[in-house]
Structures are given as C-alpha cells and as structure tokens.
Design an enzyme around this catalytic site. Structure first.
Site, PDB file in Angstrom:
ATOM      1  N   GLU A 168       0.701  -1.311  -0.030  1.00  0.00           N
ATOM      2  CA  GLU A 168      -0.124  -0.111   0.160  1.00  0.00           C
ATOM      3  C   GLU A 168       0.766   1.231   0.008  1.00  0.00           C
ATOM      4  O   GLU A 168       0.385   2.162  -0.526  1.00  0.00           O
ATOM      5  CB  GLU A 168      -0.954   0.021   1.255  1.00  0.00           C
ATOM      6  CG  GLU A 168      -2.015  -0.897   1.464  1.00  0.00           C
ATOM      7  CD  GLU A 168      -2.962  -0.699   0.199  1.00  0.00           C
ATOM      8  OE1 GLU A 168      -3.305   0.380  -0.421  1.00  0.00           O
ATOM      9  OE2 GLU A 168      -3.671  -1.716  -0.094  1.00  0.00           O
TER      10      GLU A 168
ATOM     11  N   SER B 240     -43.530 -26.337  47.378  1.00  0.00           N
ATOM     12  CA  SER B 240     -42.829 -26.684  48.552  1.00  0.00           C
ATOM     13  C   SER B 240     -41.385 -26.165  48.674  1.00  0.00           C
ATOM     14  O   SER B 240     -40.938 -26.107  49.849  1.00  0.00           O
ATOM     15  CB  SER B 240     -42.833 -28.128  48.999  1.00  0.00           C
ATOM     16  OG  SER B 240     -44.069 -28.402  49.012  1.00  0.00           O
TER      17      SER B 240
END
Length: 676
Positions: free
Chosen positions: A85, A356
């Site tokens: 690049e 319960s």
C-alpha cells in the site's frame, strides 16, 4: 544597462513573490497546525467478557470493529500492508511524490486511471473524515486533512489508526476484527501467510475475499509476498513457503463464542442499558468492554444438564440460574431450552408457583422468631385451618394424600415435604412475618398473608429463589446478585464498577440449623433422595411440585442454584415430567464443582448438637433405643430427657457423645460422598 535594470527588477519582484508565497505557505501550514481535526464518526465494536476474560458477545452497529495498539498487530501484517500500500510511508510527509509521478506515467501510457498513488495517510484522512465522492472539493479537503494528520500524529500512530479502521470485508473493520472473522484468532497471532492474504483484501473486499473468490485472494497474496521479496523484507524461499501454505478459515457467519450463554448476554445488556445508563449507541459503537461474572465451565455444565435432562422431542421448558453465595456473582444462567426459537428468559418469570421449595423461608422465619425448633411437632393428618378471625377456612392436603398419621418434627416435615406441618407452622409464626423474611431475602413478587403462602402458592421467579437460598448458604448474609463486574470505555477508563450490597438477613446459627435440616431432603426418605448418589458433596435444598411447575432449589457452600421445569402455557405435568428438576440440579452441581473438593458447611458459633429422641423431641439418654444427633441454636435445645431413658447423667453423656457423633456423622457423610 536598461536590460540589466529589467533583470534586477524582475529578480527583486520574483524574490518578493517567493517570500510572499513562502509566508503564505507558512501561514497556511500554521493555520492547519492550529486547527483541530474534525471528529471522526468511526465506531468500535463493544465486547462482553466472562469471568476468565473470554469474549462471549460483541455489539456493533453494522461495523464489527475492535481497536488494538500497534504492538498487538502482527509485524507480518504491518510489513505486508506497507509493502503493497505505501512503501515509502516512513519517508514521505503524507504525499508520495515519486509514487504520484510513477502512477501518472503508467496512466498516460495506458490512457486510463490504471494506478493510484494514495498514501496510507491520504486513505486514512478519506476514511475518517470524508465520503468517497470524486469532486475537487473533496480532494482539496483530503489534502488538508492529510497534512493535519501528519502534523498531529507520529507515523506509528497514523499506521495504528489505519490498521484499526480499514475495511476487510464482511462487516469487519480493522485488523483485530478481520483476524477474528477470517482465522478465529487475535491480530497479534497472524502468521506470514495469513497476514499476506489479509493485507490484500482492502483493495477490493468483494474481489479479494477468500470467501468470495479464493483464486483472486491467492493470487493477490502471492503478489504481496513477491513484493516483500523485491523490497528486501523476505527471502524468496520464505515467500514461496508462505504462498504454498494451506490456510484454515473460520466458516463465515460463525465465531469461537457463537451461542454462548445467550440468555445471560441479554440480561447483561439489559442491565447495562436500562439499569446502569449505558446508552444504546455507546453499547453498539463505543468500543466498551463489559466484564461479567459468568463462569464458562459452570455455564457449559448448566446448558448440558438442561439439554440432557429433558427429551429432545419434548415441549417442556426449563430454567436454571446459579449464584456464588459468597459474592452474589451469577455463575450460570439458562433461560430456556432453545434460544433461537424462543428468547423469553424464564429465569425471571414471575408467573411460576414455587410450591414446597418456598417452605425453607417459612421455617427460617419460625426458627428466627423462636416459635419453633427442629423438634417442634405437629400431627400429620388431614386438617381444616381457620383464619381471618374465624371467617375463612383452609384445607390443605399432602401429595397423593399421604399422611404419617402421627406427630412429626421439622426435619421430617422438610424431608417429606409435609404440607400440614407447613401450614401449622405459618399459623404459628404468622404469614406477615414470613413475607417480611421473604423481602429481606430479595423476593419482590406479590404475596398475601394467607395460610396457603406456606405451600408456595404465590408465583416467584427462579432468580429470586436462587438469591434467597444463597443467603442460607452464606451464613445468613445475602449478597446482591451481580452479573456485571466492570465496564470500561475504549480507552480503558472505568465507566462502572460493581459494589454489591450485602445484608445480614439472619444470624449464622439460624442459617446453619436450617441448612442442617435441608440436608435431609437428600437422605433416605427425603424427596431428593433419588438423586443423592449423583452428588458427591454436602448439599442442602428443597423440592417443590405443583400441578404445572416442578423445582429443586439447593446449594453447596460454593453455589446456590434454582432449577424449574414446566410448560410455558401452564400445561399440567405428568409424574415423570415433574421429576426432571432434581436430576438437572444434581447433574449441574456436580459438573460445575467437579474441580473443587467437597466442603462441609462451616459450623458457626452459637450452634449446639445434642442427641434427641425423634419420637418425643426430648433429649435422648444413653440407653434411648432411637437416637438422632440434632443441631440447635444455642439456648433452644430441649432440656427434658425422654421417659425412663433419661436416668443417670444424661447431660454429661450428651456433651461428650454429641461431639463424637458429630465427628462420626461428618466422616460417614464424606465416605458416602467419596464412594458414590
């Protein structure tokens, strides 16, 4: 002479013009230097991490981006990117004049714009601050921002910004997100071959992505490797070896952490946004990190326990939530059997009757108030209770209408889940006090002070039940349930740090006595006995069953866990379906704690252990044929010796014998847990 004067005058004018030009250029550069760069609109991916630092989720608004320092990006990727690049990146001041001249020649020769000459700084300026429209005004702004970037930042800083924002395709912005997307690893771990492949993608993600066209991607990779050789970065054999390497890519659309704890992730996001005030945009684009309490091993155990605990073809649902009682940290959460088809988190469903499993809250209240002790007795027979000053009656029944037909104590009532004993207890202590205790334990669901409260008839969420039971395991101290430990912004600054509140609900002695009683649930005759062989450690808990809901809420010293099973639409459970909660609890608890040695619940001060006669509830003498060691809060133990068995020095025998029996009891339990 006139000619010489003209030349001198021209030279003076030219010098002045050059001076003015220099002053203007200097002034322009100074102006640019003093001007702040515009704020970039670049978003960053936010992350959610578990207790071990692993990423369990990411948030992003269409852009998967995670910024990392330059030192955390593989040198291979840095070199490959610069080679293809911007070869002279460290030599130019933002514009590569040689590159521009070369590109111009090539373009003239080909009569087209075949080659570009944008530097990394120019690309960064364009991507950070501008659109990609081709106008002279945009190009002028790009040049200005390029100069400003070079003025304000070092070359390494510019390179880091570039590598953290460049687009690598498929929603991945930046090297870190790209490395995760393509290879399932960090950018710092990229090899030469992987880096060369990745460096070629930004030129045309749709054209050079290995997911889109492997041949193009491979050709581009080899071009980059050869360019690195031409620049003296690589040796030819190394480039050829890298080009021939077979790369392994992560299947597109998946990640290493896909599917991990989805219900927990939703809960954390809800807490961060709705409770802690983190706005949605910061969550999606701010690059924040959310550190959570999730234990990946416990979560895996929870998901496996739920998956294996219910047949695959069943429509029955399940929920599991597990908390460390010592810290309040949420370790595991499963809100349903299939998140993909149904995201409703049943852990927080306040529509389920606990049955319960609510009774321990009642019994803790009775113990704390001093109105009952472990040997308090009520008769287990069908009973009609009168309340509301005699205007109303309540006729509870035991499961399958099974009654002892005689007096039983609290331990027997808890183990067998006797409803008659429970209602007698709430009538003795008062339902208002039970509700007050429930509130202290973190239960906020609506309740009414009626006798049926004892049997868990008012809906409570699994989350509330796990939180309440965690206080029993933690010596009576409830730690506020916590899912988020810390939130940091993209710079590492702390936005939030948890400071869980703690509250002493009851003293440790009462909590221990209740725990001792609840251990009976997993002993012979207890409702959880059938899964006791699956658990190789001390455990206390309580089952709960209604027509539509089945529970097991229990704990060890390290984990408090609530498991619920049932149907979303309240469909009645068959006996087989109602038995699935206990195995899920047992399987999860043992797997989650497999690496932790068994621990006995610590014995606090203020607890005494004495022999009692279970039938009468009195102290048992040495010659008593039926003796059981029972724990009491000091001062509440019985003092009367049963019948003729009390002859002789019963108290002395109690003191020495109880200690020996307690030791033998623990040893016996450890042997059982070890041998299972």
């Amino acid at each position: 002479m006139p000619l010489l004067k003209h030349v001198k005058r021209w030279l003076v004018y030219s010098g002045v013009a050059l001076l003015l030009l220099f002053i203007c250029a200097f002034g322009f550069l100074y102006y640019l230097r003093e001007q702040a760069l515009p704020a970039s609109a670049i978003s960053q991916t936010s992350q959610m991490l578990d207790a071990q630092g692993h990423i369990i989720d990411t948030f992003h608004a269409g852009e998967n981006r995670q910024s990392v320092p330059l030192k955390q990006i593989s040198p291979y990727l840095v070199e490959a990117t610069l080679a293809i690049e911007d070869q002279r990146f460290y030599d130019h001041l933002g514009f590569d004049m040689k590159g521009m001249a070369r590109a111009a020649v090539v373009n003239v020769e080909n009569m087209s714009r075949k080659q570009g000459a944008s530097t990394l700084t120019q690309q960064l300026a364009r991507n950070l601050y501008l659109t990609h429209e081709r106008t002279w005004s945009r190009k002028l702004k790009e040049a200005m921002y390029t100069i400003q970037l070079e003025m304000h930042y070092s070359k390494d800083e510019i390179l880091a910004m570039y590598l953290n924002q460049i687009y690598y395709g498929h929603g991945a912005y930046g090297a870190e997100a790209a490395a995760e997307l393509y290879y399932g690893k960090h950018a710092s771990e990229l090899t030469l071959a992987e880096s060369a492949m990745l460096a070629g993608i930004p030129k045309g993600p749709k054209y050079y992505s290995p997911y889109m066209d492997m041949k193009n991607a491979k050709d581009r990779q080899r071009t980059i490797l050869q360019t690195m050789v031409d620049q003296g970065i690589l040796l030819q054999p190394d480039a050829e070896a890298a080009g021939a390497e077979l790369l392994r890519f992560v299947p597109l659309g998946t990640s290493k952490q896909a599917g991990t704890a989805p219900y927990f992730r939703d809960y954390v996001r809800y807490m961060a946004v709705d409770k802690l005030g983190i706005d949605e945009r910061t969550m999606s684009e701010g690059g924040i990190r959310i550190y959570t309490t999730l234990d990946p091993d416990a979560q895996r155990a929870a998901e496996e326990a739920v998956a294996s605990g219910i047949p695959a073809d069943s429509e029955q649902q399940a929920a599991l939530v597990s908390v460390d009682p010592r810290t309040g940290y949420i370790k595991a959460m499963v809100g349903g059997r299939d998140y993909k088809t149904n995201q409703y988190n049943r852990v927080f469903a306040k529509t389920r009757q606990p049955g319960s499993s609510f009774k321990p809250i009642l019994y803790l209240t009775a113990l704390q108030e001093g109105v009952l002790t472990p040997v308090s007795q009520f008769k287990s027979t069908p009973t009609i209770f009168t309340y509301d000053e005699g205007r109303k009656t309540y006729s509870p029944s035991n499961y399958n209408s099974k009654y002892v037909g005689d007096f039983i104590n609290m331990r027997q009532a808890i183990a067998s889940s006797d409803n008659i004993y429970a209602v007698n207890s709430i009538m003795t202590v008062g339902p208002e006090k039970v509700i007050a205790m429930a509130r202290k334990l973190g239960i906020e669901s609506p309740m009414k002070p009626v006798p049926s409260l004892a049997l868990g008839t008012f809906p409570v969420s699994p989350f509330e039940m796990a939180s309440a039971f965690s206080a029993f395991a933690n010596g009576g101290v409830r730690m506020e349930p916590t899912a988020i430990l810390r939130i940091e912004d993209a710079k590492g600054e702390v936005l939030y740090e948890a400071q869980p509140a703690s509250s002493a609900v009851v003293d440790a002695a009462h909590a221990y006595v209740l725990t001792s009683l609840m251990e009976s649930v997993f002993e012979t005759g207890g409702t959880g006995n059938r899964v006791s062989a699956m658990i190789k450690r001390p455990v206390a808990g309580k089952t709960g069953t209604t027509a539509t809901d089945a529970w097991l809420v229990g704990y060890t010293p390290e984990l408090a866990t609530a498991v619920w099973v049932g149907y979303d639409k309240g469909r009645k459970l068959t006996p087989v379906e109602a038995r699935r909660a206990a195995p899920i609890f047992a399987s999860y608890t043992e797997a989650a704690l497999s690496a932790i040695p068994p621990k006995i619940f610590p014995l606090p001060d203020g607890v005494v252990s004495v022999y009692i006669d279970p039938q009468s509830g009195k102290l048992a003498g040495k010659s008593c044929p039926d003796r059981r060691l029972e724990s009491f809060v000091s001062g509440t133990e019985p003092v009367e010796v049963c019948g003729v068995h009390g002859e002789g020095d019963a108290s002395g025998a109690q003191d020495s014998g109880a200690q020996a029996e307690q030791t033998r009891h623990w040893w016996k339990q450890l042997k059982r847990w070890w041998s299972n």
